[in-house]
Design a protein around this motif. Structure first.
Motif, PDB file in Angstrom:
ATOM      1  N   LEU A  80       0.819  -1.206   0.000  1.00 52.74           N
ATOM      2  CA  LEU A  80       0.000   0.000   0.000  1.00 52.74           C
ATOM      3  C   LEU A  80       0.854   1.256   0.000  1.00 52.74           C
ATOM      4  CD1 LEU A  80      -2.719  -1.220   2.504  1.00 52.74           C
ATOM      5  CD2 LEU A  80      -2.980  -0.935   0.032  1.00 52.74           C
ATOM      6  N   LEU A  81       1.909   1.264   0.797  1.00 51.93           N
ATOM      7  CA  LEU A  81       2.775   2.445   0.821  1.00 51.93           C
ATOM      8  C   LEU A  81       3.473   2.637  -0.517  1.00 51.93           C
ATOM      9  CD1 LEU A  81       4.344   2.161   4.398  1.00 51.93           C
ATOM     10  CD2 LEU A  81       2.476   3.638   3.628  1.00 51.93           C
ATOM     11  N   GLY A  82       3.805   1.529  -1.179  1.00 52.38           N
ATOM     12  CA  GLY A  82       4.396   1.646  -2.499  1.00 52.38           C
ATOM     13  C   GLY A  82       3.453   2.282  -3.501  1.00 52.38           C
ATOM     14  N   HIS A  83       2.172   1.969  -3.408  1.00 52.38           N
ATOM     15  CA  HIS A  83       1.186   2.580  -4.304  1.00 52.38           C
ATOM     16  C   HIS A  83       0.932   4.039  -3.941  1.00 52.38           C
ATOM     17  CE1 HIS A  83       0.510  -1.545  -5.484  1.00 52.38           C
ATOM     18  NE2 HIS A  83      -0.440  -1.205  -6.351  1.00 52.38           N
ATOM     19  N   LEU A  84       1.121   4.386  -2.678  1.00 55.09           N
ATOM     20  CA  LEU A  84       0.881   5.768  -2.237  1.00 55.09           C
ATOM     21  C   LEU A  84       2.027   6.707  -2.590  1.00 55.09           C
ATOM     22  CD1 LEU A  84      -0.636   5.124   1.305  1.00 55.09           C
ATOM     23  CD2 LEU A  84      -1.733   6.451  -0.507  1.00 55.09           C
ATOM     24  N   ARG A  85       3.214   6.173  -2.794  1.00 58.75           N
ATOM     25  CA  ARG A  85       4.391   7.005  -2.978  1.00 58.75           C
ATOM     26  C   ARG A  85       4.317   7.839  -4.248  1.00 58.75           C
ATOM     27  NH1 ARG A  85       9.126   3.213  -3.152  1.00 58.75           N
ATOM     28  NH2 ARG A  85       7.666   1.813  -2.139  1.00 58.75           N
ATOM     29  N   THR A  86       4.810   9.037  -4.183  1.00 57.90           N
ATOM     30  CA  THR A  86       4.945   9.876  -5.372  1.00 57.90           C
ATOM     31  C   THR A  86       6.390  10.313  -5.496  1.00 57.90           C
ATOM     32  OG1 THR A  86       4.428  11.883  -4.157  1.00 57.90           O
ATOM     33  CG2 THR A  86       2.598  10.745  -5.198  1.00 57.90           C
ATOM     34  N   ASP A  87       6.760  10.678  -6.677  1.00 49.73           N
ATOM     35  CA  ASP A  87       8.115  11.138  -6.957  1.00 49.73           C
ATOM     36  C   ASP A  87       8.103  12.660  -6.982  1.00 49.73           C
ATOM     37  OD1 ASP A  87      10.579  11.806  -7.929  1.00 49.73           O
ATOM     38  OD2 ASP A  87      10.603  10.260  -9.489  1.00 49.73           O
ATOM     39  N   PRO A  88       8.641  13.310  -5.955  1.00 51.72           N
ATOM     40  CA  PRO A  88       8.546  14.771  -5.894  1.00 51.72           C
ATOM     41  C   PRO A  88       9.242  15.454  -7.066  1.00 51.72           C
ATOM     42  CG  PRO A  88      10.089  13.926  -4.248  1.00 51.72           C
ATOM     43  CD  PRO A  88       9.380  12.760  -4.819  1.00 51.72           C
ATOM     44  N   ARG A  89      10.219  14.817  -7.685  1.00 54.05           N
ATOM     45  CA  ARG A  89      10.910  15.462  -8.806  1.00 54.05           C
ATOM     46  C   ARG A  89      10.012  15.566 -10.026  1.00 54.05           C
ATOM     47  NH1 ARG A  89      15.828  11.438  -9.104  1.00 54.05           N
ATOM     48  NH2 ARG A  89      14.014  10.083  -8.807  1.00 54.05           N
ATOM     49  N   ALA A  90       9.033  14.606 -10.115  1.00 54.02           N
ATOM     50  CA  ALA A  90       8.140  14.623 -11.272  1.00 54.02           C
ATOM     51  C   ALA A  90       6.806  15.270 -10.972  1.00 54.02           C
ATOM     52  CB  ALA A  90       7.906  13.188 -11.772  1.00 54.02           C
ATOM     53  N   ALA A  91       6.542  15.559  -9.699  1.00 55.54           N
ATOM     54  CA  ALA A  91       5.218  16.018  -9.308  1.00 55.54           C
ATOM     55  C   ALA A  91       4.829  17.314  -9.989  1.00 55.54           C
ATOM     56  CB  ALA A  91       5.155  16.196  -7.794  1.00 55.54           C
ATOM     57  N   ALA A  92       5.794  18.172 -10.233  1.00 49.38           N
ATOM     58  CA  ALA A  92       5.467  19.458 -10.843  1.00 49.38           C
ATOM     59  C   ALA A  92       4.917  19.299 -12.249  1.00 49.38           C
ATOM     60  CB  ALA A  92       6.709  20.349 -10.865  1.00 49.38           C
ATOM     61  N   GLY A  93       5.245  18.189 -12.890  1.00 49.58           N
ATOM     62  CA  GLY A  93       4.786  18.009 -14.256  1.00 49.58           C
ATOM     63  C   GLY A  93       3.372  17.505 -14.364  1.00 49.58           C
TER      64      GLY A  93
END
Length: 662
Positions: A391-404
């Motif tokens: 579940l935590l793996g599915h929740l994770r986001t990549d902050p470097r790509a979030a702006a896109g």
């Protein structure tokens, strides 16, 4: 109660070719191998045979002993041929089925009974559970005397293929009481006489109907002969793989042992009626033992193990049948095979394929049901770290790509699977992939890609968050961000999925049809499909079911064998699941009935207070119509809803067994 449904046919079915070949029997060996054929005795599939041997995986099967064709030699010198083969010419010869007066399943094992005047001959067969070993017995019931010849017809090939006379014949070497074929399996019986002859142009009508190569050549290896002087006399043949020096016990012992085992399997499930007893034994066919431990064959005769099918079927196959101990081992093994928060969908292709969005979420559901039903908090504690990591793996986001923005912002799992930070719902999909259970492809392109946020995926996501948070609470552990993620996703689900049409969207935030190239605009897909049933049926479903909506779904989707995969009149709707591979795959989820969906349908109805007792009559009758004692993979969307796909399918059996009223 332990008695199973009586499944028996007289001469009107046995002796009528079309009726007899439409009904198929299966005897599994507990390893993924099997014996399989038709009531008439005519082989209609490349997969039919008496000794089909599993390899390294249940899907890696090879066909060995094809048939033992009986021939009676009467005192007058006349011969009566009791086998049946169809040839490329269109001829069916011999036509032994015309002398069949009866076919029965006796404790789940097939029995044929031929009558020639006052002479009655019975054939019984069984496989040894946990070993690739076959016993076939022919017993004189009345009349006689006579001699019985048994023509051993063999091959050695991949279960999905064919072998022809253009290549070398199978290697057959003499051995005590018979022969060894290709150093792979052995035959033993009375008075073996080697032959050695190709039978050219054997025809499989089911393969022709499926648009596949319908012909092959078979090798007549030799002939066994024995006397039937008086009633009670028998002639038996053994066939086995593995340790060829380790001859199995006599056929009488093996057949009786197989019947006793089947009765024990049924009794362990504590069935309350004949239908439940029949389904309990049907479920046993799919639970196999591999080198890694217990596993599940998704369907016979051509599937191996598929994680999605296994987890959907888990409760019915293991918890409804008294097999929680085996189930525990299976769940533990699957947890150990997680990769980046995902289960492999299958290894049938020769390598693990991690290409399913929902299979892993069904795994969370299976573990939660195991802990609840089996009261197995020890396994829950053992697997909780793995479940939480998923579940935590599915929740994770990549902050470097979030702006896109877009799916590139989601680290999550493979194939763009991850939680949308905007609403907490699970999104998935990328070019060329079909990641939900509606995963058919034609020429490599998905038919129902369903990229975006599918309704059942998000119902499973919310259910998984809630179930793992509940398990953590039960074990006195901190659930971390899971409860908040559950609440946020559930609120978004209730806001996003109700559609103006009066049901739920099948996918929200779906790309345009030209995805992934083309306009960036997204849309919500309101095609009427059964996937939305999970939004009401799961233990932690995001919505309370509305009776009026369920009745509307039933009016459009429900058939005697379960819900259709698409409502009639919808774009792309297909009435018949027929034709070659491309045609069949095009209609696989475009109207075709899927009996496994009877489970979510019944659960949703019960939660809505709607009656379900009369929901299962068609499926009960189906137990004697196609795969005998079992439930098919699919059926035609239009009446009379003929069974299609595999005749014996794990999740179809499991879900009917799970939800039928006891």
């Amino acid at each position: 109660m332990g008695a199973m449904l009586p499944i028996e046919f007289g001469p009107r079915v046995c002796g009528h070719l079309e009726s007899g070949v439409d009904r198929e029997w299966l005897v599994p060996d507990g390893l993924g191998g099997y014996a399989m054929g038709t009531v008439s005795g005519l082989r209609t599939r490349r997969y039919h045979g008496l000794l089909v041997i599993a390899g390294e995986t249940p899907a890696a099967r090879r066909l060995g002993l094809v048939s033992l064709d009986p021939e009676l030699i009467l005192p007058s010198g006349a011969t009566v041929r009791l086998g049946a083969h169809e040839w490329r010419s269109g001829d069916v010869d011999p036509r032994g089925f015309e002398l069949l007066e009866r076919f029965d399943l006796v404790d789940g094992l097939p029995r044929w009974r031929w009558r020639i005047g006052d002479l009655v001959l019975e054939r019984d067969l069984a496989l040894v559970h946990g070993r690739s070993a076959l016993a076939v017995r022919h017993r004189l019931v009345s009349g006689g005397p006579a001699r019985l010849g048994l023509a051993a017809v063999v091959t050695w090939r991949d279960g999905h293929g064919e072998r022809g006379a253009a290549g070398p014949p199978p290697q057959v070497e003499p051995a005590a009481g018979g022969a060894v074929v290709e150093d792979a399996f052995r035959l033993a019986g009375p008075d073996w006489a080697p032959q050695g002859q190709w039978w050219h142009g054997v025809y499989h009508r089911q393969e022709a109907a499926r648009g596949l190569t319908p012909e092959e050549d078979l090798w007549y290896a030799g002939r066994f002969t024995g006397a039937l002087d008086r009633p009670g006399d028998s002639v038996s043949v053994l066939a086995w793989a593995g340790d060829l020096a380790d001859e199995p016990p006599p056929a009488d012992e093996l057949i009786e042992a197989a019947r006793r085992r089947n009765r024990r399997v049924v009794a362990a499930g504590k069935p309350t009626d004949e239908v439940a007893a029949t389904l309990t034994l049907a479920a046993d066919a799919f639970v196999v033992r591999t080198s890694a431990g217990p596993d599940v064959v998704a369907g016979y005769p051509w599937f191996g193990a598929w994680s999605r099918d296994t987890m959907i079927a888990y409760e019915g196959l293991f918890l409804s049948t008294g097999r929680a101990d085996e189930g525990r081992d299976l769940l533990r093994a699957y947890a150990g095979a997680l990769s980046d928060g995902m289960l492999a969908n299958t290894a049938d292709t020769g390598r693990p394929e991690y290409n399913t969005t929902d299979g892993t979420l069904w795994f969370l559901h299976a573990v939660a049901r195991h802990v609840a039903v089996a009261e197995d908090t020890d396994l829950g504690a053992e697997l909780l770290p793995a479940l939480r990591a998923v579940l935590l793996g599915h929740l994770r986001t990549d902050p470097r790509a979030a702006a896109g923005g877009g799916t590139a912002a989601f680290r999550g799992a493979r194939y763009g699977i991850g939680v949308d930070p905007a609403d907490g719902l699970l999104t998935q999909g990328c070019a060329g992939e079909a990641l939900t259970w509606m995963d058919a492809r034609v020429d490599g392109e998905p038919v129902t890609q369903r990229a975006g946020k599918p309704v059942e995926v998000n119902a499973l996501w919310i259910n998984g968050l809630a179930a793992v948070a509940e398990l953590a609470d039960l074990l006195g552990q901190d659930a971390g961000p899971l409860p908040a993620a559950r609440d946020r996703a559930r609120a978004a689900f209730r806001r996003r999925f109700p559609a103006p049409a009066g049901w739920l969207y099948d996918v929200v935030d779906a790309p345009p049809p030209v995805y992934p190239r083309g306009a960036a605009a997204r849309h919500d897909d309101d095609l009427l499909r059964p996937n939305q049933l999970l939004a009401w049926s799961l233990p932690h479903a995001p919505l309370d079911p509305d009776p009026a909506t369920l009745r509307r779904l039933a009016d459009a989707l429900l058939t005697p064998l379960g819900p259709r995969s698409l409502a009639p009149g919808s774009p792309g709707y297909v009435e018949r699941h027929r034709g070659g591979p491309a045609e069949r795959d095009s209609g696989y989820h475009q109207g075709t009935v899927w009996p496994w969906l009877i489970g979510p349908y019944a659960d949703a109805c019960r939660r809505a207070g709607l009656p379900t007792d009369e929901t299962f009559a068609g499926l009960t009758a189906h137990l004697s119509e196609f795969g005998l004692g079992s439930v098919s993979e699919t059926a035609d969307a239009a009446a009379p809803h003929d069974g299609t796909g595999t005749p014996f399918q794990a999740w179809s059996v499991a879900e009917l067994l799970r939800v039928r009223p006891s």
